[in-house]
Design an enzyme around this catalytic site. Structure first.
Site, PDB file in Angstrom:
ATOM      1  N   LYS A 134       0.834  -1.203   0.000  1.00 23.13           N
ATOM      2  CA  LYS A 134       0.000   0.000   0.000  1.00 23.13           C
ATOM      3  C   LYS A 134       0.873   1.259   0.000  1.00 23.13           C
ATOM      4  CE  LYS A 134      -3.221   2.479   2.762  1.00 23.13           C
ATOM      5  NZ  LYS A 134      -3.421   2.655   4.170  1.00 23.13           N
ATOM      6  N   ASP A 152      -7.311   1.312   0.526  1.00 25.50           N
ATOM      7  CA  ASP A 152      -7.381   1.562   1.974  1.00 25.50           C
ATOM      8  C   ASP A 152      -8.811   1.237   2.416  1.00 25.50           C
ATOM      9  OD1 ASP A 152      -9.015   3.643   1.208  1.00 25.50           O
ATOM     10  OD2 ASP A 152      -8.133   5.073   2.600  1.00 25.50           O
TER      11      ASP A 152
END
Ligand code: SF4
Length: 233
Positions: A134, A152
């Protein structure tokens, strides 16, 4: 939600391949200001900000980095102080011991293997201690060369509600999204979904009646055929 109702809702809005570009275009018009909320001036500050943003808000990170980036300008600076001093300087972002350890490990590797520069490729970024997919995705996307789609909590929730994925795991959600979303939108989509998730498609109380996607969304609580233009005005 009953299964037949879900099937009916999916049929009503049509296949995701037909909906994805209109969804993105409406979100672009609705949130022209949707960009990363972290404040940084260069690649190193971007990387540090994203590493510090785990488990806290961007506002909180910006508050901490305002001072931090005056004191720490190069990878050397992070290694020139004691671990305790660095921990203290980032304490307000939470999980500060682990974050300080990751920062020190990352800075050492930047100096040893990358001439002190933040690498540009996904596989190189993933070798940095404490840098997961991420974080790497955010860093690459901000340089305008997205190799994937950042997932997210907002991206996950909205992708599910919009019927773009049935997965729960962020890696599998990303896999579904990269197959579906034209590459030119890989940078923008996460910001758009994050901002829409904060402003309209709120986790506990989605505001479907004012949502520009309510006729494209199988999870909409607005009944088909209802005129909602007055609610959005
Ligand atoms: S219609 Fe409702 S559930 Fe669907 S994206 Fe909009 S706010 Fe979220």
């Amino acid at each position: 939600m009953a299964r037949s109702y879900v099937r009916e809702a999916r049929r009503r809005v049509g296949p995701k391949r037909r909906r994805i570009v209109p969804i993105i275009q409406r979100l672009l018009a609705e949130h022209p200001d949707a960009t990363i909320a972290l404040t940084f001036r260069n690649d190193l500050e971007l990387l540090v900000s994203v590493m510090l943003s785990a488990q806290t808000t961007d506002v909180n990170v910006n508050r901490v980095t305002q001072r931090l980036f005056e004191k720490y300008r190069t990878p050397h600076d992070y290694l020139a102080v004691s671990p305790e001093e660095l921990e203290n300087d980032i304490r307000a972002t939470g999980f500060f011991r682990q974050k300080a350890k990751s920062l020190r490990g990352t800075m050492a590797m930047l100096l040893e293997e990358f001439d002190g520069q933040v690498p540009r490729k996904m596989d190189e970024l993933l070798r940095l201690p404490g840098v997961a997919r991420k974080t790497a995705n955010v860093v690459i996307a901000e340089r305008g060369q997205a190799e994937g789609i950042v997932v997210d909590t907002h991206v996950r929730r909205l992708s599910q509600r919009l019927g773009l994925t049935r997965q729960e795991d962020p890696v599998k959600i990303e896999r579904d999204l990269v197959k579906l979303v034209p590459r030119e939108y890989w940078n923008d989509l996460p910001h758009l979904l994050i901002w829409h998730g904060r402003r309209v498609c709120i986790a506990r109380a989605p505001r479907c009646e004012v949502c520009v996607l309510n006729d494209l969304c199988p999870a909409s609580r607005v009944e088909a055929g209802t005129d909602t233009s007055h609610a959005r005005a």
